[in-house]
Design a protein around this motif. Structure first.
Motif, PDB file in Angstrom:
ATOM      1  N   ALA A 293     105.990 -57.721   2.846  1.00 40.95           N
ATOM      2  CA  ALA A 293     105.406 -59.049   2.683  1.00 40.95           C
ATOM      3  C   ALA A 293     104.650 -59.156   1.363  1.00 40.95           C
ATOM      4  O   ALA A 293     104.703 -60.190   0.676  1.00 40.95           O
ATOM      5  N   GLN A 294     103.958 -58.090   0.994  1.00 44.17           N
ATOM      6  CA  GLN A 294     103.220 -58.087  -0.271  1.00 44.17           C
ATOM      7  C   GLN A 294     104.162 -58.260  -1.462  1.00 44.17           C
ATOM      8  O   GLN A 294     103.868 -58.976  -2.423  1.00 44.17           O
ATOM      9  N   ARG A 295     105.312 -57.599  -1.388  1.00 41.47           N
ATOM     10  CA  ARG A 295     106.293 -57.705  -2.477  1.00 41.47           C
ATOM     11  C   ARG A 295     106.850 -59.126  -2.565  1.00 41.47           C
ATOM     12  O   ARG A 295     107.032 -59.659  -3.659  1.00 41.47           O
ATOM     13  N   LEU A 296     107.112 -59.749  -1.415  1.00 38.39           N
ATOM     14  CA  LEU A 296     107.610 -61.125  -1.419  1.00 38.39           C
ATOM     15  C   LEU A 296     106.572 -62.075  -2.018  1.00 38.39           C
ATOM     16  O   LEU A 296     106.920 -62.967  -2.815  1.00 38.39           O
ATOM     17  N   CYS A 297     105.313 -61.899  -1.649  1.00 35.96           N
ATOM     18  CA  CYS A 297     104.252 -62.736  -2.220  1.00 35.96           C
ATOM     19  C   CYS A 297     104.171 -62.549  -3.726  1.00 35.96           C
ATOM     20  O   CYS A 297     104.024 -63.530  -4.481  1.00 35.96           O
ATOM     21  N   PHE A 298     104.254 -61.317  -4.167  1.00 36.51           N
ATOM     22  CA  PHE A 298     104.166 -61.027  -5.606  1.00 36.51           C
ATOM     23  C   PHE A 298     105.337 -61.632  -6.367  1.00 36.51           C
ATOM     24  O   PHE A 298     105.147 -62.262  -7.420  1.00 36.51           O
ATOM     25  N   MET A 299     106.549 -61.471  -5.850  1.00 34.35           N
ATOM     26  CA  MET A 299     107.727 -61.981  -6.542  1.00 34.35           C
ATOM     27  C   MET A 299     107.707 -63.506  -6.608  1.00 34.35           C
ATOM     28  O   MET A 299     108.116 -64.100  -7.614  1.00 34.35           O
ATOM     29  N   ALA A 300     107.215 -64.141  -5.552  1.00 30.30           N
ATOM     30  CA  ALA A 300     107.125 -65.604  -5.561  1.00 30.30           C
ATOM     31  C   ALA A 300     106.116 -66.073  -6.599  1.00 30.30           C
ATOM     32  O   ALA A 300     106.383 -67.007  -7.370  1.00 30.30           O
ATOM     33  N   ALA A 301     104.960 -65.414  -6.632  1.00 29.30           N
ATOM     34  CA  ALA A 301     103.931 -65.796  -7.611  1.00 29.30           C
ATOM     35  C   ALA A 301     104.426 -65.586  -9.036  1.00 29.30           C
ATOM     36  O   ALA A 301     104.195 -66.420  -9.918  1.00 29.30           O
TER      37      ALA A 301
END
Length: 368
Positions: A293-301
């Motif tokens: 989930a952290q990686r998805l948040c980072f990639m979206a940002a």
């Protein structure tokens, strides 16, 4: 003249058999069985064509080659050669005149020639078979027969050439009819598949919609523990109000593209509705889910850095996570839990993820 009615009768029979075979294939066959049943049905069609006796040796022949043509053109050389096994055995058992000559000329040669024009897209139905292939294959077989006859007899008679031209016309017309039938069946299949895809696909993001997600997720949960992530695009309303609905739609397309390319290959992503997405994941380990989930948040940002420079409220995503406690868990309960965890991520400041278990621990502490 009666001998010229034999191929006409056989041609009508073959068209009927092709129709029956297409219906059997659409109702019964799957890819795993097709490897066996395609040569079996082709071989039986050849034998039916062979039941009409040859009017004269090396002259006017039956249409046993045509099913082989279709097998080679549609399925390729392996299945085309397998399709010759049954008619070859039938020729040997029936003690046909010039048996090995007929096998080579009317079964093996057609299998090899037609396979040259094979395209794998013809097999799966995504590409129509060009009509010109039928004319090319029939012409090559016609020339091959003239060449073989010339080598064996040393002089070609006009009677023989006329018979072969007649057979060329019959074979070409029948072959074209078979190809048209197959192409029409494929067009109907593609249309049906397109309608099914449209019914199960979100038209804006091209992701699966909730209608297609639910049965897939239910089936997965019946077999094993799974996790659900509810993903929401932060500050979407403000962005939509500021730049308009067209830009808002483009933003949804972009975030769906980002998510689709950064989820695990075995996971299943769908559009839940509005600016929300739902992810079915086979990962159940809390630590790995957090990293995911952290990686998805980072990639979206990171993907929206250029947009965030022009807006007061940054475009990010918030995630809520729920994991089934055991197989055969209720999907609606998991979605509810993930949704509650998502609200907590929003409340905590957005651009973050929350596990539903963390909410349970927090509630227990507050109650205590």
């Amino acid at each position: 003249m009666n001998e010229y009615l034999v191929p006409l009768t056989s041609a009508c029979t073959l068209v009927t058999l092709n129709y029956v075979a297409m219906k059997v294939r659409s109702k019964m066959l799957t890819d795993s069985f097709e490897q066996l049943l395609a040569p079996l049905l082709t071989g039986l069609a050849c034998i039916i064509m062979m039941l009409e006796p040859l009017p004269e040796p090396f002259g006017l022949i039956d249409l046993r080659s045509l099913p082989i043509f279709m097998a080679g053109l549609r399925y390729g050389m392996p299945i085309a050669l397998l399709s010759t096994v049954l008619p070859t055995g039938f020729s040997l058992i029936s003690h046909e005149n010039h048996v090995w000559f007929n096998i080579a000329q009317d079964l093996l040669a057609p299998a090899l020639i037609s396979s040259v024009f094979h395209n794998k897209e013809y097999r799966n139905g995504f590409l129509d078979i060009p009509i010109r292939h039928s004319l090319q294959i029939c012409t090559y077989v016609f020339l091959l027969r003239l060449l073989i006859h010339g080598l064996l007899i040393s002089r070609l008679s006009w009677h023989y050439v006329g018979d072969q031209l007649f057979m060329l016309a019959i074979m070409s017309a029948t072959f074209i009819t078979l190809i048209i039938m197959v192409n029409d069946e494929n067009k109907s299949w593609r249309l049906q598949r397109q309608m099914e895809l449209q019914a199960n696909q979100d038209s804006l993001t091209k992701l699966p919609n909730l209608r297609s997600f639910m049965p897939i997720a239910n089936n997965a949960l019946n077999r094993r523990q799974m996790s659900i992530m509810m993903i929401d695009l932060d500050n979407f309303k403000q962005y939509n109000d500021l730049f308009g609905h067209l830009e808002g739609d483009q933003l949804l397309r972009e975030i769906s593209h980002v998510l689709r390319h950064h989820i695990r290959e075995e996971d299943y992503l769908a559009r839940y509705g509005g600016e929300e997405f739902i992810l079915l994941s086979s990962e159940i380990d809390p630590i790995k889910l957090s990293l995911y989930a952290q990686r998805l948040c980072f990639m979206a940002a990171q993907s929206f850095l250029h947009k965030n420079q022009s807006v007061a409220t940054p475009i990010t995503i918030s995630i809520g996570i729920s994991t089934a406690k055991s197989p055969q868990a209720e999907l609606t309960q998991l979605i509810y839990e993930a949704d509650q965890a998502l609200y907590e991520s929003k409340r905590q400041g957005k651009n973050r993820f929350t596990h539903y278990k963390e909410l349970q621990v927090l509630d227990q502490k507050m109650n205590a």
